[in-house]
Scaffold this motif. Sequence first.
Motif, PDB file in Angstrom:
ATOM      1  N   GLU A   1     -24.687 -74.046   3.722  1.00 27.53           N
ATOM      2  CA  GLU A   1     -23.883 -74.643   4.792  1.00 27.53           C
ATOM      3  C   GLU A   1     -23.212 -73.492   5.521  1.00 27.53           C
ATOM      4  OE1 GLU A   1     -22.669 -78.039   6.914  1.00 27.53           O
ATOM      5  OE2 GLU A   1     -24.187 -77.722   5.340  1.00 27.53           O
ATOM      6  N   TRP A   2     -23.419 -73.427   6.831  1.00 23.78           N
ATOM      7  CA  TRP A   2     -22.990 -72.272   7.608  1.00 23.78           C
ATOM      8  C   TRP A   2     -21.785 -72.642   8.447  1.00 23.78           C
ATOM      9  CZ3 TRP A   2     -25.772 -67.794   6.784  1.00 23.78           C
ATOM     10  CH2 TRP A   2     -25.368 -66.670   7.515  1.00 23.78           C
ATOM     11  N   ILE A   3     -20.668 -71.968   8.236  1.00 22.00           N
ATOM     12  CA  ILE A   3     -19.435 -72.221   8.973  1.00 22.00           C
ATOM     13  C   ILE A   3     -19.117 -70.986   9.797  1.00 22.00           C
ATOM     14  CG2 ILE A   3     -16.947 -72.609   8.731  1.00 22.00           C
ATOM     15  CD1 ILE A   3     -17.883 -73.998   5.972  1.00 22.00           C
ATOM     16  N   VAL A   4     -18.973 -71.166  11.108  1.00 27.48           N
ATOM     17  CA  VAL A   4     -18.734 -70.042  12.005  1.00 27.48           C
ATOM     18  C   VAL A   4     -17.332 -70.160  12.587  1.00 27.48           C
ATOM     19  CG1 VAL A   4     -19.493 -68.816  14.057  1.00 27.48           C
ATOM     20  CG2 VAL A   4     -21.183 -69.911  12.565  1.00 27.48           C
ATOM     21  N   ALA A   5     -16.518 -69.156  12.343  1.00 24.66           N
ATOM     22  CA  ALA A   5     -15.183 -69.112  12.943  1.00 24.66           C
ATOM     23  C   ALA A   5     -15.281 -68.453  14.312  1.00 24.66           C
ATOM     24  CB  ALA A   5     -14.237 -68.325  12.056  1.00 24.66           C
ATOM     25  N   THR A   6     -14.512 -68.972  15.251  1.00 20.19           N
ATOM     26  CA  THR A   6     -14.512 -68.411  16.604  1.00 20.19           C
ATOM     27  C   THR A   6     -13.078 -68.326  17.112  1.00 20.19           C
ATOM     28  OG1 THR A   6     -14.650 -70.556  17.723  1.00 20.19           O
ATOM     29  CG2 THR A   6     -16.734 -69.525  17.060  1.00 20.19           C
ATOM     30  N   ARG A   7     -12.878 -67.522  18.137  1.00 21.95           N
ATOM     31  CA  ARG A   7     -11.543 -67.406  18.709  1.00 21.95           C
ATOM     32  C   ARG A   7     -11.098 -68.732  19.320  1.00 21.95           C
ATOM     33  NH1 ARG A   7     -10.044 -62.260  18.391  1.00 21.95           N
ATOM     34  NH2 ARG A   7     -11.689 -60.676  18.297  1.00 21.95           N
ATOM     35  N   ALA A   8     -12.020 -69.459  19.911  1.00 21.30           N
ATOM     36  CA  ALA A   8     -11.655 -70.747  20.510  1.00 21.30           C
ATOM     37  C   ALA A   8     -11.240 -71.743  19.432  1.00 21.30           C
ATOM     38  CB  ALA A   8     -12.831 -71.291  21.314  1.00 21.30           C
ATOM     39  N   ALA A   9     -11.988 -71.791  18.322  1.00 20.79           N
ATOM     40  CA  ALA A   9     -11.666 -72.738  17.248  1.00 20.79           C
ATOM     41  C   ALA A   9     -10.375 -72.374  16.547  1.00 20.79           C
ATOM     42  CB  ALA A   9     -12.812 -72.789  16.238  1.00 20.79           C
ATOM     43  N   ALA A  10      -9.997 -71.083  16.570  1.00 23.47           N
ATOM     44  CA  ALA A  10      -8.777 -70.650  15.891  1.00 23.47           C
ATOM     45  C   ALA A  10      -7.530 -71.260  16.513  1.00 23.47           C
ATOM     46  CB  ALA A  10      -8.673 -69.128  15.904  1.00 23.47           C
TER      47      ALA A  10
ATOM     48  N   VAL B   1     -19.220 -68.300   5.389  1.00 26.16           N
ATOM     49  CA  VAL B   1     -18.178 -68.362   6.423  1.00 26.16           C
ATOM     50  C   VAL B   1     -18.304 -67.099   7.254  1.00 26.16           C
ATOM     51  CG1 VAL B   1     -15.734 -68.654   6.910  1.00 26.16           C
ATOM     52  CG2 VAL B   1     -16.716 -69.642   4.831  1.00 26.16           C
ATOM     53  N   ASP B   2     -18.886 -67.247   8.427  1.00 25.46           N
ATOM     54  CA  ASP B   2     -19.143 -66.100   9.300  1.00 25.46           C
ATOM     55  C   ASP B   2     -17.922 -65.825  10.168  1.00 25.46           C
ATOM     56  OD1 ASP B   2     -20.508 -64.040  10.416  1.00 25.46           O
ATOM     57  OD2 ASP B   2     -22.051 -65.256  11.384  1.00 25.46           O
ATOM     58  N   ASP B   3     -17.615 -64.539  10.362  1.00 28.29           N
ATOM     59  CA  ASP B   3     -16.449 -64.117  11.137  1.00 28.29           C
ATOM     60  C   ASP B   3     -15.174 -64.771  10.621  1.00 28.29           C
ATOM     61  OD1 ASP B   3     -17.539 -62.245  13.043  1.00 28.29           O
ATOM     62  OD2 ASP B   3     -18.602 -63.949  13.897  1.00 28.29           O
ATOM     63  N   ALA B   4     -15.017 -64.713   9.293  1.00 30.67           N
ATOM     64  CA  ALA B   4     -13.877 -65.376   8.648  1.00 30.67           C
ATOM     65  C   ALA B   4     -12.542 -64.816   9.104  1.00 30.67           C
ATOM     66  CB  ALA B   4     -14.010 -65.266   7.129  1.00 30.67           C
ATOM     67  N   HIS B   5     -12.521 -63.613   9.675  1.00 34.27           N
ATOM     68  CA  HIS B   5     -11.262 -63.060  10.178  1.00 34.27           C
ATOM     69  C   HIS B   5     -10.715 -63.855  11.359  1.00 34.27           C
ATOM     70  CE1 HIS B   5     -14.591 -61.194  12.366  1.00 34.27           C
ATOM     71  NE2 HIS B   5     -13.781 -61.126  13.392  1.00 34.27           N
ATOM     72  N   LEU B   6     -11.549 -64.702  11.964  1.00 32.77           N
ATOM     73  CA  LEU B   6     -11.103 -65.511  13.102  1.00 32.77           C
ATOM     74  C   LEU B   6     -10.599 -66.891  12.679  1.00 32.77           C
ATOM     75  CD1 LEU B   6     -13.965 -64.700  15.648  1.00 32.77           C
ATOM     76  CD2 LEU B   6     -11.661 -63.736  15.573  1.00 32.77           C
ATOM     77  N   LEU B   7     -10.553 -67.174  11.384  1.00 33.78           N
ATOM     78  CA  LEU B   7     -10.130 -68.491  10.921  1.00 33.78           C
ATOM     79  C   LEU B   7      -8.651 -68.738  11.231  1.00 33.78           C
ATOM     80  CD1 LEU B   7     -11.795 -68.633   7.387  1.00 33.78           C
ATOM     81  CD2 LEU B   7     -12.451 -69.989   9.382  1.00 33.78           C
TER      82      LEU B   7
END
Length: 840
Positions: free
Chosen positions: A54-63, A110-116
């Motif tokens: 299961e692939w979860i992508v963090a983004t600046r917009a979602a943050a 969790v991709d780009d987890a620093h943006l969570l």
Amino acid sequence: MRDLSVIGPAVAGRGTELVRARAHLAQAGGVTLVGAAGVGKTHLARALVDGRAEWIVATRAAAAIPFGAFARYLDDPGPHGAWPGPHALPAVIMRRLLGLLAGVASAVVVDDAHLLDDGSAALVHELAREPSLRLVLVLRAGEPVPGGLDRLRPVIHLDALDPPGVGRLAAGIIGGPLDPAATAALHRLSGGNALACAELVRSALADATLRRDPDGRWRWAEGQRRGGVTRVLIERLAGATRAEREVLQLVALAEPADADAVAAVTDPALVESMCERGWLHASHAGDQLTLPHPLYGEVLLDGATPVTLRRLRRSLADRLTGPGHLLRRVILRLDAADTAPDEELLAGADEALSRLDGPLAERLARAVTADSPRRAELLARALLLRQRWDEAEQVLAAAVMAYPGRPELIGARVSNLVRGLRRDDLAIAFLERERPDPFVAVQLAVLRRQYAAAVDACAADPLLADLDLAGPAGYAIHQLAGAYYQLGMVAEGLALLRHHDRAGMPAEVLLSLRFGMIGSLLAAGRPDEAAALADALIGWGESARWPVASCLGTAAAGAVRAYRGDYPGAARLLRSARDAAPGVPPGVRHWLACQLAMAEAALGRIDAAFSVLRAATDIRESGSMPYVAVDERRAGAFVHACAGAPASADLLDLFEDQAGCAAYAVAVEIALLLARTDDPGRAAALLDRLPALAGVYAAHAAFVRALAAGSAAELVAVSDSYAEVGALGLAAEAADHAARGHDPASRKSTAAAARRRDRLLAGGVTALPWGPQSAPSGLSPREREVAALAAEGLSNPEIATRLVLSVRTVENHLHSSYAKLGVTGRAQLRAALGWGRSGG
């Protein structure tokens, strides 16, 4: 543009890292991949899980949205369109996520987890605790990491590729080896960055600057390409049409973006074409769109004009309909300098509060154009959540004048005055001016410590069920529950708290209810349930990133340990809660300090106990908080008793104070402490003036009377009663008295001693310092009392005044104590009495 996420050769230069990552995945249940943008972290993650995750992508917009990275698991908000609330959100997401993985995949990336956002980061911590899941985190080096995610799993740092790695990566893309000079040029231009390398190779293929020689090797025809990921992406995007660029910008503004909304703004065929060409990534269901790499969003938005972004935000907001897109929609409108409908802003602020996002809730509430009680309530709650007590008071004072008689505003102001500003005097004055209905009467009576009057005020509705207490007015429930507790009406208090513990209540009210429920469960003699609820509060605070809940849960868990007689465990938990308590309301910090002082004293750390008590006094004196003085005086009496100086006079005075305001539960506890430390007969006489109470208070009363009677048989029965309700410390103490009350050679004495031993061992129970086993070097009770006061720093005349003795008698007791303890003066008393133990 090909889909970079499926390029197998992208990990060709990462063989060593791939082996290490697979080992961590197998042994530690996960791995964290850290590196600069574009070094190939995502490709390596895909190779690790082989596409089955299961692939979860963090983004600046979602943050910008609480739990934004997990939004797709919250597509069904629940009955009546209401979110399940902060205590349920992580559980809902976990349940849905595990349901998706069951029988299909066992890994989460969790991709780009620093943006969570903080909520999503806390949920990742929950995923890390799930033993059936393998967790892969992808973090960008140099970026701040939320919630300590970089410490969850073993870390592999991905550095830039070396020249051979660049050559292997390029060879995998073009299907043949590179000339050494081309490899060196590509490494120099890309800086070893995997994404830049891949983009440079494709760009060079497209404009024929990379050509195959007759011998099969690929050579760099021209050295005109410049390295750097951003430059490569700018060049790549330069080939996009205006329509394509706008699609990409729309996705960047709301990533992960709703596919239907993007298609409605642009051209559905174009969106599908861009997905086919790898310009966009679609979710498995095709309902969400993301960019191939986070850097695309940064480049796209940095290169767009404010006018363009405003138009796109407006267009996207118009298409994001329904409650599931509420927060995204109103944020887009505000970012576009537009006005959102007041009803949507209010609903958005309420939802943000349910997710414990105070800054977002404040922003939305302040954007509402029309004044209303609802706006004032939501703005005040946002300020209270951020502990901006003075600003909340300004908002609430104006609102109660503009909208008189509103329970939600009255309750919020009383709560803020008492808990935030520490001015119960102002709260009383405010309530005295309000209409005298049951809601106001309950709060006013509790603040005046007229507990029977508080219960009488709602005699027709003992659960306050007829009032709408789903907002800040719910503070009145906490106050009424306190009145039930003081009167010893344990069952009624529990019924009240449970009745109002339901979906739709604000988080801050639920926290008060559940914290109060723990105390009620202990009073009912149900410590196992209290411990489970305390653990749930800790979990709630961790998952929702709400330190206040974690602190209260930890403190409550410490109180449960103290109830069981496990003072080492209690002190450890209470110290932990104290260290996490700077943001906790002062009243809670005072209660916590009093609990910790007693735990330290029970362990013989008298210096530490007095130090903590002084901190409690400082907290109380920093505001108008006389209602907390009872806890402080009780804790002081306990500490003095542990120090060998029972505070009988203060206990008697405190009993009269509590009995006078019908605080029967506390009065029983005071009589119990008096009986255990100094005068059982006097304590039993005090109990005769109180009504009989249920729960653990019945056992307390029986213990007092058994001590007064000196009945070994009654003490054995009391020990068994305490054991049944989980109060093993008191059970052991009663058994100890029973053993000493029988003939030492008798069978009953042996059985009582065995009870004491078993109960001390069963729960890690601490033998309290006032027990006969703890009397240092055979000091008499009076000698211990005088020595303790001298060690505390009192002069001989002060000791004489307090104990109603002559100064000569005090001197005689001190000289006798010095001889028995083997010391020569006061300076050595602390160590001889065992007061100098470390706080740990």
